[in-house]
Motif scaffolding. Sequence first.
Motif, short mmCIF file in Angstrom:
data_model
loop_
_atom_site.label_atom_id
_atom_site.label_comp_id
_atom_site.label_asym_id
_atom_site.label_seq_id
_atom_site.Cartn_x
_atom_site.Cartn_y
_atom_site.Cartn_z
N VAL A 85 0.87 -1.16 0.00
CA VAL A 85 0.00 0.00 0.00
C VAL A 85 0.91 1.21 0.00
O VAL A 85 1.86 1.28 0.78
N ALA A 86 0.65 2.16 -0.89
CA ALA A 86 1.50 3.34 -1.00
C ALA A 86 0.66 4.60 -0.86
O ALA A 86 -0.51 4.63 -1.25
N ALA A 87 1.28 5.63 -0.29
CA ALA A 87 0.60 6.92 -0.11
C ALA A 87 1.57 8.05 -0.42
O ALA A 87 2.78 7.89 -0.29
N THR A 88 1.01 9.16 -0.83
CA THR A 88 1.83 10.34 -1.10
C THR A 88 0.97 11.59 -1.12
O THR A 88 -0.23 11.53 -1.38
N ASN A 89 1.61 12.70 -0.85
CA ASN A 89 0.98 14.01 -1.03
C ASN A 89 1.38 14.60 -2.38
O ASN A 89 0.84 15.60 -2.81
N ALA A 90 2.36 13.97 -3.03
CA ALA A 90 2.87 14.48 -4.31
C ALA A 90 1.89 14.19 -5.44
O ALA A 90 1.10 13.24 -5.39
N ASP A 91 1.93 15.01 -6.46
CA ASP A 91 1.14 14.80 -7.67
C ASP A 91 1.94 13.85 -8.55
O ASP A 91 2.86 14.27 -9.27
N ARG A 102 8.83 6.92 -12.34
CA ARG A 102 8.68 6.00 -13.47
C ARG A 102 7.21 5.73 -13.77
O ARG A 102 6.44 5.41 -12.87
N GLU A 103 6.87 5.84 -15.04
CA GLU A 103 5.48 5.61 -15.46
C GLU A 103 5.04 4.17 -15.20
O GLU A 103 3.93 3.92 -14.73
N ASP A 104 5.91 3.20 -15.46
CA ASP A 104 5.54 1.80 -15.26
C ASP A 104 5.33 1.49 -13.78
O ASP A 104 4.43 0.74 -13.41
N LEU A 105 6.12 2.11 -12.91
CA LEU A 105 5.91 1.93 -11.47
C LEU A 105 4.61 2.59 -11.03
O LEU A 105 3.85 2.02 -10.25
N TYR A 106 4.34 3.78 -11.57
CA TYR A 106 3.09 4.47 -11.25
C TYR A 106 1.89 3.58 -11.58
O TYR A 106 0.99 3.41 -10.75
N TYR A 107 1.88 2.98 -12.76
CA TYR A 107 0.74 2.15 -13.15
C TYR A 107 0.68 0.86 -12.35
O TYR A 107 -0.40 0.32 -12.12
N ARG A 108 1.81 0.37 -11.90
CA ARG A 108 1.83 -0.83 -11.06
C ARG A 108 1.23 -0.52 -9.68
O ARG A 108 0.57 -1.36 -9.08
N LEU A 109 1.44 0.70 -9.18
CA LEU A 109 0.93 1.10 -7.87
C LEU A 109 -0.50 1.62 -7.92
O LEU A 109 -1.23 1.56 -6.94
N LEU A 112 -5.78 0.80 -6.99
CA LEU A 112 -6.97 1.32 -6.31
C LEU A 112 -6.58 2.65 -5.68
O LEU A 112 -5.75 2.69 -4.78
N LYS A 113 -7.15 3.71 -6.18
CA LYS A 113 -6.81 5.05 -5.70
C LYS A 113 -7.85 5.50 -4.68
O LYS A 113 -9.05 5.45 -4.94
N VAL A 114 -7.38 5.93 -3.52
CA VAL A 114 -8.25 6.48 -2.49
C VAL A 114 -7.75 7.89 -2.20
O VAL A 114 -6.63 8.07 -1.75
N ARG A 115 -8.58 8.87 -2.49
CA ARG A 115 -8.19 10.25 -2.23
C ARG A 115 -8.79 10.69 -0.91
O ARG A 115 -10.00 10.58 -0.71
#
Length: 148
Positions: A85-91, A102-109, A112-115
């Motif tokens: 599970v990953a979290a960030t305040n960054a855009d 990395r775009e491929d890492l972004y799509y792997r993570l 399920l997006k919870v804002r």
Amino acid sequence: MEINCAALPDTLLEAELFGAEKGAHSTATRRMPGKIAAAQGGTLFLDEIGELPLSSQPKLLQFLQSKTYWPLGSERPMEADVRVVAATNADLDAAVKSKRFREDLYYRLDVLKVRVAPLRERVEDIPAIAAHVARVQGAAMGRALGLS
């Protein structure tokens, strides 16, 4: 198990995450299991994933894709069954566009997006949060603190 990707220098982050064999770096005086090994069969929370150094991103991506990782100084990979599970305040969209993530890492993570809106956008939650903190701190001090 958790790790704050922004709180550790690049050189220590990989050792904390993947572990290190004895002698792999100057402070590895014994075999040190990392957070991935510690989270085996459970969940690893990567806080501030947007601050993960570019040099560490391919290694995390490899782990997410294959469930294997290489502890620093190891001659063989390790396997782990870990929910991440990953979290960030960054855009992260902007970080991907500017090549800081990395775009491929972004799509792997980004499965399920919870804002969670910042507290400034939900000020009605402040009294309940303050009351909870007062109760917890009061109990820790052996006092009954509370807000009405």
